[in-house]
Write a protein that holds these residues in place. Structure first.
Motif, PDB file in Angstrom:
ATOM      1  N   GLN A 161      -5.497  51.612 -47.806  1.00  0.00           N
ATOM      2  CA  GLN A 161      -4.868  52.853 -47.392  1.00  0.00           C
ATOM      3  C   GLN A 161      -5.904  53.874 -46.936  1.00  0.00           C
ATOM      4  N   VAL A 162      -5.633  54.474 -45.786  1.00  0.00           N
ATOM      5  CA  VAL A 162      -6.421  55.598 -45.288  1.00  0.00           C
ATOM      6  C   VAL A 162      -5.592  56.853 -45.515  1.00  0.00           C
ATOM      7  N   GLY A 163      -6.194  57.867 -46.146  1.00  0.00           N
ATOM      8  CA  GLY A 163      -5.447  59.085 -46.418  1.00  0.00           C
ATOM      9  C   GLY A 163      -4.437  58.901 -47.534  1.00  0.00           C
ATOM     10  N   LYS A 164      -3.450  59.806 -47.567  1.00  0.00           N
ATOM     11  CA  LYS A 164      -2.531  59.906 -48.698  1.00  0.00           C
ATOM     12  C   LYS A 164      -1.114  59.471 -48.339  1.00  0.00           C
ATOM     13  N   ILE A 165      -0.418  58.922 -49.347  1.00  0.00           N
ATOM     14  CA  ILE A 165       1.011  58.587 -49.272  1.00  0.00           C
ATOM     15  C   ILE A 165       1.777  59.584 -50.137  1.00  0.00           C
ATOM     16  N   VAL A 166       2.806  60.199 -49.547  1.00  0.00           N
ATOM     17  CA  VAL A 166       3.549  61.254 -50.254  1.00  0.00           C
ATOM     18  C   VAL A 166       5.041  60.979 -50.149  1.00  0.00           C
ATOM     19  N   LEU A 167       5.738  61.219 -51.265  1.00  0.00           N
ATOM     20  CA  LEU A 167       7.200  61.233 -51.294  1.00  0.00           C
ATOM     21  C   LEU A 167       7.647  62.686 -51.462  1.00  0.00           C
ATOM     22  N   SER A 168       8.636  63.112 -50.682  1.00  0.00           N
ATOM     23  CA  SER A 168       9.119  64.476 -50.802  1.00  0.00           C
ATOM     24  C   SER A 168      10.604  64.519 -50.454  1.00  0.00           C
ATOM     25  N   GLY A 169      11.242  65.630 -50.836  1.00  0.00           N
ATOM     26  CA  GLY A 169      12.670  65.791 -50.582  1.00  0.00           C
ATOM     27  C   GLY A 169      13.467  65.749 -51.874  1.00  0.00           C
ATOM     28  N   ASN A 170      14.736  65.405 -51.765  1.00  0.00           N
ATOM     29  CA  ASN A 170      15.623  65.340 -52.916  1.00  0.00           C
ATOM     30  C   ASN A 170      15.415  64.048 -53.701  1.00  0.00           C
ATOM     31  N   PHE A 171      15.612  64.116 -55.015  1.00  0.00           N
ATOM     32  CA  PHE A 171      15.602  62.922 -55.857  1.00  0.00           C
ATOM     33  C   PHE A 171      16.954  62.222 -55.731  1.00  0.00           C
ATOM     34  N   GLU A 172      16.913  60.912 -55.511  1.00  0.00           N
ATOM     35  CA  GLU A 172      18.116  60.109 -55.431  1.00  0.00           C
ATOM     36  C   GLU A 172      17.920  58.836 -56.238  1.00  0.00           C
ATOM     37  N   LYS A 173      19.001  58.265 -56.722  1.00  0.00           N
ATOM     38  CA  LYS A 173      18.907  57.015 -57.480  1.00  0.00           C
ATOM     39  C   LYS A 173      18.528  55.865 -56.571  1.00  0.00           C
TER      40      LYS A 173
ATOM     41  N   ALA B  51     -12.939  56.833 -46.449  1.00  0.00           N
ATOM     42  CA  ALA B  51     -11.686  57.049 -45.736  1.00  0.00           C
ATOM     43  C   ALA B  51     -10.461  57.086 -46.636  1.00  0.00           C
ATOM     44  N   GLY B  52     -10.626  56.862 -47.941  1.00  0.00           N
ATOM     45  CA  GLY B  52      -9.488  56.920 -48.854  1.00  0.00           C
ATOM     46  C   GLY B  52      -9.115  58.349 -49.198  1.00  0.00           C
ATOM     47  N   GLY B  53      -8.220  58.512 -50.178  1.00  0.00           N
ATOM     48  CA  GLY B  53      -7.752  59.833 -50.541  1.00  0.00           C
ATOM     49  C   GLY B  53      -8.845  60.732 -51.067  1.00  0.00           C
TER      50      GLY B  53
ATOM     51  N   ASN C 273       4.868  67.985 -48.113  1.00  0.00           N
ATOM     52  CA  ASN C 273       4.124  66.732 -48.274  1.00  0.00           C
ATOM     53  C   ASN C 273       2.612  66.996 -48.292  1.00  0.00           C
ATOM     54  N   GLU C 274       2.143  68.006 -47.562  1.00  0.00           N
ATOM     55  CA  GLU C 274       0.721  68.310 -47.585  1.00  0.00           C
ATOM     56  C   GLU C 274       0.321  68.962 -48.905  1.00  0.00           C
ATOM     57  N   LEU C 275       1.158  69.861 -49.404  1.00  0.00           N
ATOM     58  CA  LEU C 275       0.856  70.503 -50.684  1.00  0.00           C
ATOM     59  C   LEU C 275       0.807  69.481 -51.817  1.00  0.00           C
ATOM     60  N   ALA C 276       1.703  68.506 -51.770  1.00  0.00           N
ATOM     61  CA  ALA C 276       1.748  67.484 -52.819  1.00  0.00           C
ATOM     62  C   ALA C 276       0.519  66.592 -52.811  1.00  0.00           C
ATOM     63  N   ALA C 277      -0.173  66.518 -51.676  1.00  0.00           N
ATOM     64  CA  ALA C 277      -1.311  65.616 -51.550  1.00  0.00           C
ATOM     65  C   ALA C 277      -2.624  66.230 -52.009  1.00  0.00           C
ATOM     66  N   LEU C 278      -2.655  67.517 -52.272  1.00  0.00           N
ATOM     67  CA  LEU C 278      -3.920  68.185 -52.573  1.00  0.00           C
ATOM     68  C   LEU C 278      -4.441  68.006 -53.997  1.00  0.00           C
ATOM     69  N   PRO C 279      -3.591  68.040 -55.043  1.00  0.00           N
ATOM     70  CA  PRO C 279      -4.145  68.259 -56.394  1.00  0.00           C
ATOM     71  C   PRO C 279      -5.100  67.206 -56.920  1.00  0.00           C
ATOM     72  N   LEU C 280      -4.658  65.969 -57.146  1.00  0.00           N
ATOM     73  CA  LEU C 280      -5.508  65.019 -57.861  1.00  0.00           C
ATOM     74  C   LEU C 280      -6.771  64.691 -57.088  1.00  0.00           C
ATOM     75  N   VAL C 281      -6.645  64.359 -55.807  1.00  0.00           N
ATOM     76  CA  VAL C 281      -7.849  64.019 -55.042  1.00  0.00           C
ATOM     77  C   VAL C 281      -8.733  65.244 -54.866  1.00  0.00           C
TER      78      VAL C 281
ATOM     79  N   SER D 237      -8.167  69.697 -44.879  1.00  0.00           N
ATOM     80  CA  SER D 237      -6.947  68.996 -44.503  1.00  0.00           C
ATOM     81  C   SER D 237      -6.415  68.206 -45.692  1.00  0.00           C
ATOM     82  N   ALA D 238      -5.086  68.135 -45.808  1.00  0.00           N
ATOM     83  CA  ALA D 238      -4.486  67.368 -46.899  1.00  0.00           C
ATOM     84  C   ALA D 238      -4.554  65.868 -46.664  1.00  0.00           C
ATOM     85  N   SER D 239      -4.827  65.427 -45.448  1.00  0.00           N
ATOM     86  CA  SER D 239      -5.073  64.012 -45.128  1.00  0.00           C
ATOM     87  C   SER D 239      -3.878  63.118 -45.428  1.00  0.00           C
ATOM     88  N   VAL D 240      -2.666  63.600 -45.166  1.00  0.00           N
ATOM     89  CA  VAL D 240      -1.460  62.794 -45.370  1.00  0.00           C
ATOM     90  C   VAL D 240      -1.268  61.886 -44.162  1.00  0.00           C
ATOM     91  N   THR D 241      -1.161  60.587 -44.401  1.00  0.00           N
ATOM     92  CA  THR D 241      -0.917  59.636 -43.315  1.00  0.00           C
ATOM     93  C   THR D 241       0.444  58.958 -43.422  1.00  0.00           C
TER      94      THR D 241
END
Length: 340
Positions: free
Chosen positions: A328-340, A161-163, A121-129, A301-305
């Motif tokens: 929103q303060v910091g980042k929102i991340v989805l991680s894990g397996n894809f499910e319908k 305080a945002g992403g 989840n931290e790695l996913a939060a780094l690129p765009l911001v 820091s990846a700043s995931v909240t």
């Protein structure tokens, strides 16, 4: 590899709360172009541009998502220096299908290898911001991208305080700048933890608050919120030959005339410009590698909240709804397996 691709496809002209604002679609796996990687997406973060693009669609369907971490599962026939099984991060491009899918094709010059273990989840939060903040600070505002190389210079971040703000303040602090930032007072501790030296209540008169903090003028200002209402304050606070930058489209014409006497430059930053116009694209992977190096040294820091798992439509819409509320303060991340 026989597994099907699973994608969440944004539907144009729909409210986010509508049942059909996204369609869940199963397709064949994408095929790599010569310089592509096929990545099995393990996590992605949400950004304001996601919902802005979805609401702008008119009778269109699009796979969104502009941050991801994942494992390489296939290579284009001209790919060098990457191997199947390696983990990478990237922000993608508006010109191709995004990361709201189990398998994604992405060009090699947009990615960076992850050579150490870290939370997905931290790695996913780094690129765009990270890319946005780096380009704004070092390419648009002109500071030197080296440790403590800009000591004695000042930066004000509006909406710190945002992403992007949380990444920008950390990078500026690393680069030696004295950092001031606005936010709600409840987020003062967050600002200080993310490299801010002076926290300013955005409800207050910003000019007066900056002056009371001991600064008459500032070398640079980054407006991470609609710049229109802040133009008078920015024009007063910016130093001669200073730089003002924004990542936000103004809601009305900007009056820049007050900047003329001081020879101040005004810059827009949009992370997708390089790939939209095919200019200096190779710098993207280099910047991402620099961000990873700082992250693994503990200097960023990846700043995931908010972390949501698994990756499914319910969690996607929950995260987008929260992000769209604008607090929103910091980042929102989805991680894990894809499910319908």
């Amino acid at each position: 590899m026989t597994e099907k691709n699973l994608a969440f496809v944004a539907q144009g002209g729909k409210s986010l709360t509508a049942a059909d604002s996204f369609a869940v679609v199963q397709t064949e796996l994408p095929k790599p172009q010569s310089h592509d990687l096929i990545v099995k997406v393990e996590g992605f973060s949400l950004n304001p541009v996601d919902e802005k693009r979805r609401t702008s669609l008119v009778d269109q369907a699009l796979i969104l998502g502009y941050d991801a971490v994942g494992e390489i599962v296939a290579l284009g026939d001209q790919v060098q220096n990457f191997s199947i099984g390696e983990r990478v991060i990237y922000a993608g491009t508006t010109q191709r299908a995004g990361s709201y899918q189990r398998y994604q094709a992405v060009a090699t010059n947009l990615v960076a290898k992850v050579n150490q273990e870290a939370p997905l989840n931290e790695l996913a939060a780094l690129p765009l911001v990270g890319l946005t903040a780096w380009e704004l600070l070092f390419e648009r505002l002109g500071f030197i991208p080296e440790y403590k190389a800009n000591q004695g210079q000042t930066l004000l971040v509006i909406n710190g305080a945002g992403g992007v703000g949380s990444m920008l303040t950390q990078l500026a602090n690393w680069a030696g700048l004295t950092v001031l930032a606005t936010a709600s007072p409840k987020n003062n501790d967050w600002l200080i933890d993310h490299g801010v030296h002076v926290a300013i209540d955005y409800h207050k008169d910003i000019v007066d608050a900056v002056h009371q903090s001991g600064f008459k003028q500032l070398d640079a200002i980054a407006a991470l919120y609609n710049p229109v209402p802040y133009m008078p304050a920015m024009a007063e606070l910016i130093a001669p030959f200073g730089h003002i930058g924004t990542i936000v489209k103004p809601t009305a014409p900007l009056d820049l005339s007050a900047l003329l006497a001081k020879s101040v430059s005004f810059n827009f930053e949009r992370m997708f410009t390089k790939t939209d116009y095919n200019l200096n694209v190779d710098s993207t992977g280099i910047i991402l590698s620099n961000l990873l190096a700082l992250y693994f040294k503990g200097q960023l820091s990846a700043s995931v909240t908010t972390s949501l798992s698994p990756i499914n439509l319910t969690n996607l819409k929950t995260g987008l709804t929260t992000l769209s509320a604008g607090h929103q303060v910091g980042k929102i991340v989805l991680s894990g397996n894809f499910e319908k």
